[in-house]
Design a protein around this motif. Sequence first.
Motif, PDB file in Angstrom:
ATOM      1  N   VAL A  86       0.836  -1.200   0.000  1.00  0.00           N
ATOM      2  CA  VAL A  86       0.000   0.000   0.000  1.00  0.00           C
ATOM      3  C   VAL A  86       0.872   1.251   0.000  1.00  0.00           C
ATOM      4  N   ARG A 122      -4.550   3.780  -4.071  1.00  0.00           N
ATOM      5  CA  ARG A 122      -4.406   3.018  -2.823  1.00  0.00           C
ATOM      6  C   ARG A 122      -5.522   1.976  -2.708  1.00  0.00           C
ATOM      7  N   ALA A 123      -6.744   2.339  -3.089  1.00  0.00           N
ATOM      8  CA  ALA A 123      -7.868   1.396  -3.031  1.00  0.00           C
ATOM      9  C   ALA A 123      -7.648   0.225  -3.986  1.00  0.00           C
ATOM     10  N   VAL A 129      -5.074  -2.017  -2.313  1.00  0.00           N
ATOM     11  CA  VAL A 129      -5.697  -2.769  -1.208  1.00  0.00           C
ATOM     12  C   VAL A 129      -6.495  -3.948  -1.755  1.00  0.00           C
ATOM     13  N   ASP A 130      -7.250  -3.718  -2.835  1.00  0.00           N
ATOM     14  CA  ASP A 130      -8.024  -4.798  -3.453  1.00  0.00           C
ATOM     15  C   ASP A 130      -7.099  -5.909  -3.957  1.00  0.00           C
ATOM     16  N   LEU A 173      -4.066  -6.637  -2.982  1.00  0.00           N
ATOM     17  CA  LEU A 173      -3.431  -7.340  -1.866  1.00  0.00           C
ATOM     18  C   LEU A 173      -4.420  -8.270  -1.160  1.00  0.00           C
ATOM     19  N   GLY A 174      -5.701  -7.923  -1.202  1.00  0.00           N
ATOM     20  CA  GLY A 174      -6.727  -8.839  -0.688  1.00  0.00           C
ATOM     21  C   GLY A 174      -6.788 -10.108  -1.522  1.00  0.00           C
TER      22      GLY A 174
END
Length: 197
Positions: free
Chosen positions: A20, A51-52, A55-56, A58-59
Amino acid sequence: MDIQPVTLAGRHVRLEPLAVEHAEALFPEANEAEIWRYMPYGDVDSVHKLRAVIVDLLGRQARGTDLCFVTVMKTLGKPVGMTRFMDIQRQHRSVEIGGTWLGRAHRRTAANTEAKFLMFCHAFETWGSIRLQIKTDLRNERSQRAIERLGLAREGVLRKHIIMPDGYQRSSVYYSVIDEEWPAVKARCEALLAAGG
């Protein structure tokens, strides 16, 4: 296939595990509508949106389907793009490379060729993959030319495959290389890199 974050380094680029914290450094390269036109994220026109996206991704990585990288130009020592392994299917020893983008100044350089080559090597020589695929939007002719230049076989088009954020019904072109074709593709990539990318 032991899918763990790893750094892959070549002469021109280093693929490092995506975090991130890369969003701020990546955004100046990412702030271009053309990059996101063919990707299913919509316009990524702020650090917050980038960033969003990270994050997605990395999920997905945490769920074991993806392995995400930031592309660092070694001469600059800074990130200039992203790429990832996706649709990782351990039981079939199959993987896809996708979500690849580079800032405008780094396209048509050795960066994309070497990043793909490093990932191909990791997939076939470390993981023992038997199939690697890449797909792209049918409208994205630049991407198709880049994939074909590496020697992958065009398999066909999945029509109306993805509904994009703007409602466009995207058709996707699929390319692949399988394990018995890998030595020829490897030699082709090495020749391209020796000639400057």
